[in-house]
Design a protein around this motif. Structure first.
Motif, PDB file in Angstrom:
ATOM      1  N   CYS A  11      57.821  45.910 -20.310  1.00  0.00           N
ATOM      2  CA  CYS A  11      58.120  45.159 -18.870  1.00  0.00           C
ATOM      3  C   CYS A  11      59.025  45.872 -17.894  1.00  0.00           C
ATOM      4  O   CYS A  11      59.061  45.473 -16.912  1.00  0.00           O
ATOM      5  N   SER A  12      59.438  47.176 -18.432  1.00  0.00           N
ATOM      6  CA  SER A  12      60.265  47.897 -17.222  1.00  0.00           C
ATOM      7  C   SER A  12      59.356  48.485 -16.379  1.00  0.00           C
ATOM      8  O   SER A  12      59.461  48.847 -15.338  1.00  0.00           O
ATOM      9  N   ALA A  13      58.005  48.867 -16.838  1.00  0.00           N
ATOM     10  CA  ALA A  13      56.971  49.302 -16.082  1.00  0.00           C
ATOM     11  C   ALA A  13      56.398  48.086 -15.098  1.00  0.00           C
ATOM     12  O   ALA A  13      56.340  48.391 -13.819  1.00  0.00           O
ATOM     13  N   SER A  72      57.280  46.000   0.885  1.00  0.00           N
ATOM     14  CA  SER A  72      56.188  46.217  -0.098  1.00  0.00           C
ATOM     15  C   SER A  72      56.667  46.201  -1.347  1.00  0.00           C
ATOM     16  O   SER A  72      56.156  46.258  -2.240  1.00  0.00           O
ATOM     17  N   GLY A  73      58.168  46.520  -1.681  1.00  0.00           N
ATOM     18  CA  GLY A  73      58.395  46.668  -3.095  1.00  0.00           C
ATOM     19  C   GLY A  73      59.571  47.596  -3.092  1.00  0.00           C
ATOM     20  O   GLY A  73      60.264  47.784  -2.117  1.00  0.00           O
ATOM     21  N   GLY A  74      60.111  47.883  -4.263  1.00  0.00           N
ATOM     22  CA  GLY A  74      61.174  48.798  -4.401  1.00  0.00           C
ATOM     23  C   GLY A  74      61.183  50.268  -3.681  1.00  0.00           C
ATOM     24  O   GLY A  74      62.287  50.633  -3.113  1.00  0.00           O
ATOM     25  N   THR A  75      59.866  50.710  -3.971  1.00  0.00           N
ATOM     26  CA  THR A  75      60.098  52.119  -3.366  1.00  0.00           C
ATOM     27  C   THR A  75      60.160  52.073  -1.767  1.00  0.00           C
ATOM     28  O   THR A  75      61.033  52.814  -1.226  1.00  0.00           O
ATOM     29  N   GLU A  76      59.552  51.210  -1.185  1.00  0.00           N
ATOM     30  CA  GLU A  76      59.648  51.088   0.416  1.00  0.00           C
ATOM     31  C   GLU A  76      61.091  50.583   0.628  1.00  0.00           C
ATOM     32  O   GLU A  76      61.945  51.003   1.646  1.00  0.00           O
ATOM     33  N   TRP A 150      71.170  50.488 -10.408  1.00  0.00           N
ATOM     34  CA  TRP A 150      72.205  49.512 -11.047  1.00  0.00           C
ATOM     35  C   TRP A 150      71.945  49.649 -12.482  1.00  0.00           C
ATOM     36  O   TRP A 150      72.601  49.900 -13.420  1.00  0.00           O
ATOM     37  N   GLY A 151      70.478  49.090 -13.047  1.00  0.00           N
ATOM     38  CA  GLY A 151      70.136  49.279 -14.350  1.00  0.00           C
ATOM     39  C   GLY A 151      69.075  50.379 -14.354  1.00  0.00           C
ATOM     40  O   GLY A 151      67.922  50.337 -13.583  1.00  0.00           O
ATOM     41  N   GLN A 152      69.166  51.225 -15.261  1.00  0.00           N
ATOM     42  CA  GLN A 152      68.483  52.512 -15.188  1.00  0.00           C
ATOM     43  C   GLN A 152      67.075  52.097 -15.997  1.00  0.00           C
ATOM     44  O   GLN A 152      67.134  51.653 -17.298  1.00  0.00           O
ATOM     45  N   SER A 153      65.915  52.486 -15.236  1.00  0.00           N
ATOM     46  CA  SER A 153      64.711  52.120 -15.853  1.00  0.00           C
ATOM     47  C   SER A 153      64.248  52.781 -17.243  1.00  0.00           C
ATOM     48  O   SER A 153      63.723  52.234 -18.140  1.00  0.00           O
ATOM     49  N   GLU A 154      64.766  53.997 -17.503  1.00  0.00           N
ATOM     50  CA  GLU A 154      64.355  54.572 -18.608  1.00  0.00           C
ATOM     51  C   GLU A 154      65.053  54.626 -19.842  1.00  0.00           C
ATOM     52  O   GLU A 154      64.675  54.561 -20.953  1.00  0.00           O
ATOM     53  N   VAL A 177      72.197  49.929  -3.566  1.00  0.00           N
ATOM     54  CA  VAL A 177      71.844  49.562  -4.959  1.00  0.00           C
ATOM     55  C   VAL A 177      70.455  49.610  -5.223  1.00  0.00           C
ATOM     56  O   VAL A 177      69.871  48.536  -4.635  1.00  0.00           O
ATOM     57  N   ASP A 178      70.143  50.152  -6.166  1.00  0.00           N
ATOM     58  CA  ASP A 178      68.597  50.024  -6.606  1.00  0.00           C
ATOM     59  C   ASP A 178      68.844  49.109  -7.710  1.00  0.00           C
ATOM     60  O   ASP A 178      68.989  49.116  -8.921  1.00  0.00           O
ATOM     61  N   GLY A 179      68.335  47.716  -7.497  1.00  0.00           N
ATOM     62  CA  GLY A 179      68.555  46.565  -8.130  1.00  0.00           C
ATOM     63  C   GLY A 179      67.181  46.269  -8.826  1.00  0.00           C
ATOM     64  O   GLY A 179      67.276  45.062  -9.466  1.00  0.00           O
ATOM     65  N   VAL A 180      66.129  46.986  -8.551  1.00  0.00           N
ATOM     66  CA  VAL A 180      64.806  46.714  -9.314  1.00  0.00           C
ATOM     67  C   VAL A 180      64.999  46.175 -10.668  1.00  0.00           C
ATOM     68  O   VAL A 180      64.179  45.298 -11.100  1.00  0.00           O
ATOM     69  N   GLN A 181      65.548  46.824 -11.609  1.00  0.00           N
ATOM     70  CA  GLN A 181      65.438  46.648 -12.915  1.00  0.00           C
ATOM     71  C   GLN A 181      66.392  45.349 -13.290  1.00  0.00           C
ATOM     72  O   GLN A 181      66.213  45.045 -14.061  1.00  0.00           O
ATOM     73  N   MET A 182      67.329  45.247 -12.379  1.00  0.00           N
ATOM     74  CA  MET A 182      68.307  44.215 -12.887  1.00  0.00           C
ATOM     75  C   MET A 182      68.023  42.765 -12.550  1.00  0.00           C
ATOM     76  O   MET A 182      68.313  41.689 -13.204  1.00  0.00           O
ATOM     77  N   LEU A 200      64.983  45.431  -4.157  1.00  0.00           N
ATOM     78  CA  LEU A 200      64.491  44.609  -5.175  1.00  0.00           C
ATOM     79  C   LEU A 200      62.784  44.616  -5.173  1.00  0.00           C
ATOM     80  O   LEU A 200      62.284  44.955  -4.133  1.00  0.00           O
ATOM     81  N   THR A 201      62.221  44.185  -6.419  1.00  0.00           N
ATOM     82  CA  THR A 201      60.822  44.153  -6.227  1.00  0.00           C
ATOM     83  C   THR A 201      60.326  42.931  -7.200  1.00  0.00           C
ATOM     84  O   THR A 201      61.365  42.400  -8.143  1.00  0.00           O
ATOM     85  N   ALA A 202      59.282  42.492  -6.867  1.00  0.00           N
ATOM     86  CA  ALA A 202      58.898  41.223  -7.688  1.00  0.00           C
ATOM     87  C   ALA A 202      58.065  41.637  -8.912  1.00  0.00           C
ATOM     88  O   ALA A 202      58.258  40.786  -9.707  1.00  0.00           O
ATOM     89  N   HIS A 203      57.286  42.591  -9.264  1.00  0.00           N
ATOM     90  CA  HIS A 203      56.522  42.666 -10.023  1.00  0.00           C
ATOM     91  C   HIS A 203      57.123  43.162 -11.503  1.00  0.00           C
ATOM     92  O   HIS A 203      56.526  43.028 -12.378  1.00  0.00           O
ATOM     93  N   LYS A 204      58.348  43.366 -11.630  1.00  0.00           N
ATOM     94  CA  LYS A 204      59.062  43.616 -13.016  1.00  0.00           C
ATOM     95  C   LYS A 204      59.391  42.193 -13.497  1.00  0.00           C
ATOM     96  O   LYS A 204      59.791  42.137 -14.470  1.00  0.00           O
ATOM     97  N   ALA A 338      57.444  55.106 -16.465  1.00  0.00           N
ATOM     98  CA  ALA A 338      56.241  54.858 -16.264  1.00  0.00           C
ATOM     99  C   ALA A 338      55.477  55.945 -15.270  1.00  0.00           C
ATOM    100  O   ALA A 338      54.412  56.410 -15.184  1.00  0.00           O
ATOM    101  N   CYS A 339      56.511  56.194 -14.097  1.00  0.00           N
ATOM    102  CA  CYS A 339      56.122  57.029 -13.088  1.00  0.00           C
ATOM    103  C   CYS A 339      55.607  58.527 -13.696  1.00  0.00           C
ATOM    104  O   CYS A 339      54.927  59.020 -13.202  1.00  0.00           O
ATOM    105  N   SER A 340      56.402  58.952 -14.820  1.00  0.00           N
ATOM    106  CA  SER A 340      56.071  60.354 -15.185  1.00  0.00           C
ATOM    107  C   SER A 340      55.628  60.407 -16.577  1.00  0.00           C
ATOM    108  O   SER A 340      55.230  61.388 -17.080  1.00  0.00           O
TER     109      SER A 340
END
Ligand SMILES: Cc1ncc(COP(=O)(O)O)c(C=O)c1O
Length: 393
Positions: A11-13, A72-76, A150-154, A177-182, A200-204, A338-340
């Motif tokens: 789910c973190s992917a 368009s999501g976290g990256t953008e 904020w929350g490390q994905s790996e 702050v990259d809050g994507v995983q939080m 922030l992103t929606a798909h997680k 997931a990216c790597s």
């Protein structure tokens, strides 16, 4: 075997969209499909829907509606935050990042380097927690921006945002702050946090892919990265995907409700802790990152586990191989981020935490969704034991 959601531990992917999200998007598609900038009634309906969703999201995240930019999501969002804040910085200005950032932040920082800025990656400890003393020592000119995950994905480490923000505030330096995983795993009240920008992103969180937001503190100056129709207050041109926005906000509300129903705590953490307990009974497995069972639960993402596997001789087992073996047993996990995971190179995150090159290829991640239950406690450790057999167990 393996295609029921019970077996999906990545789910973190990303996550599958929730039924309610799909239904909300379907309604929006039927009613508010037009271009929100159009002056006729069709457009007006889309514009109303867009602004209603912006208000709703702002209410859920404790910020002003005017400070929500849809992207368009976290990256953008990360690129807009870093590059948009640093346009016009003089050569030699400095940006500080942690050494465990997502590749999106590292890529944006590379661009800043090409603009002549100095990028410093701050050290972390063995658990992936930022060295605050080192941060504080560099919070002076020429530092122009700080950006932390904020929350490390790996490895799941959660940085102490209040303390980092307070240090940045005291020095008058903006914080992204990259809050994507939080998002969805802890209540977020943006205005109450000492933070200037949050991606922030929606798909997680069971929202759609291709939509996210950048929250921007009032008064923080930002330059757009792309020109065009002047949407999003001129900061992010492009016709707004109202349907995706609607799905995103629905997903945030579902997660927010789930958190509120459980006193602000993600209930996945209990299952995660029990799972950890059982997995660590296997002699080949060790935890990476913070151990949430030792009074430090707030320092780890609540749905997240990261492990390192070793053979009976103590040799690190490539994460990718273990993930393949686990998939043969029906469970979908991830090796590192997931990216790597397409290629096997040492994880920069584990290297930054002080692991050796071979160990840094031996990471694997298990990330839970709201649908997981106690059934996992028996099935996953048994599957993991079978997955480890080819490595000498
Ligand atoms: C911590 C973190 N930041 C940023 C991103 C990128 O988000 P998106 O996939 O929405 O571009 C991800 C997703 O992999 C992530 O885990």
């Amino acid at each position: 075997m393996g295609h029921d959601l019970h077996h999906y531990l990545d789910c973190s992917a990303t996550t599958p969209p929730a039924e309610a999200v799909l239904a909300a998007m379907q309604r929006c598609r039927a009613e508010a499909w037009a271009n929100p900038s159009s002056l006729h009634g069709f457009g007006l309906r889309a514009a109303e829907q867009l602004e209603r969703q912006r208000q709703r999201l702002a209410g859920l995240l404790g910020c002003q509606a005017g400070r929500v930019l849809f992207t368009s999501g976290g990256t953008e969002s990360i690129h807009l935050a870093l590059l948009g804040s640093c346009r016009g910085q003089t050569s030699g200005a400095r940006v500080l990042l942690s050494s465990v950032e997502h590749p999106a932040s590292l890529a944006a920082a590379d661009q800043l380097r090409r603009w002549g800025m100095v990028v410093d990656l701050l050290p972390v400890d063995r658990q992936g927690r930022l060295d605050l003393e080192r941060l504080q020592a560099l919070l002076a000119p020429p530092t122009a921006l700080v950006s932390v995950i904020w929350g490390q994905s790996e490895v799941g480490s959660v940085q102490p945002l209040e303390r980092i923000g307070a240090l940045c505030r005291a020095a008058g330096i903006p914080l992204h702050v990259d809050g994507v995983q939080m998002l969805g795993h802890r209540p977020i009240s943006f205005d109450a946090l000492p933070v200037d920008l949050m991606s922030l992103t929606a798909h997680k969180i069971q929202g759609p892919k291709g939509i996210g937001a950048l929250l921007v503190r009032d008064g923080h100056s930002l330059e757009p990265l792309q020109g065009g129709g002047g949407q999003e207050g001129g900061l992010r041109a492009g016709t707004e995907p109202v349907e995706l926005v609607t799905g995103f906000v629905e997903a945030v509300e579902l997660r927010q409700r789930r958190l509120l129903d459980h006193g602000g705590v993600d209930p996945s953490s209990h299952l995660r802790d029990a799972l950890l307990q059982r997995l660590l009974l296997h002699p080949g497995l060790e935890l990476t990152g913070v151990d949430p069972r030792q009074g430090q639960a707030h320092q780890r993402l609540p749905h997240h586990l990261s492990l390192l596997a070793r053979s009976p001789q103590g040799q690190p087992i490539a994460g990718r191989q273990l993930v393949q073996q686990l998939w043969r047993q029906g469970f979908a996990a991830s090796s590192g981020s997931a990216c790597s995971s397409g290629r096997q190179t040492p994880s920069p995150v584990l290297l930054a935490m002080g692991y050796g090159a071979e160990e840094a290829q031996a990471g694997m991640r298990i990330s839970l969704g709201p649908w997981h239950g106690e059934r996992l406690l028996e099935e996953l450790p048994a599957a993991m034991a079978r997955a480890l057999q080819p490595f000498g167990f």
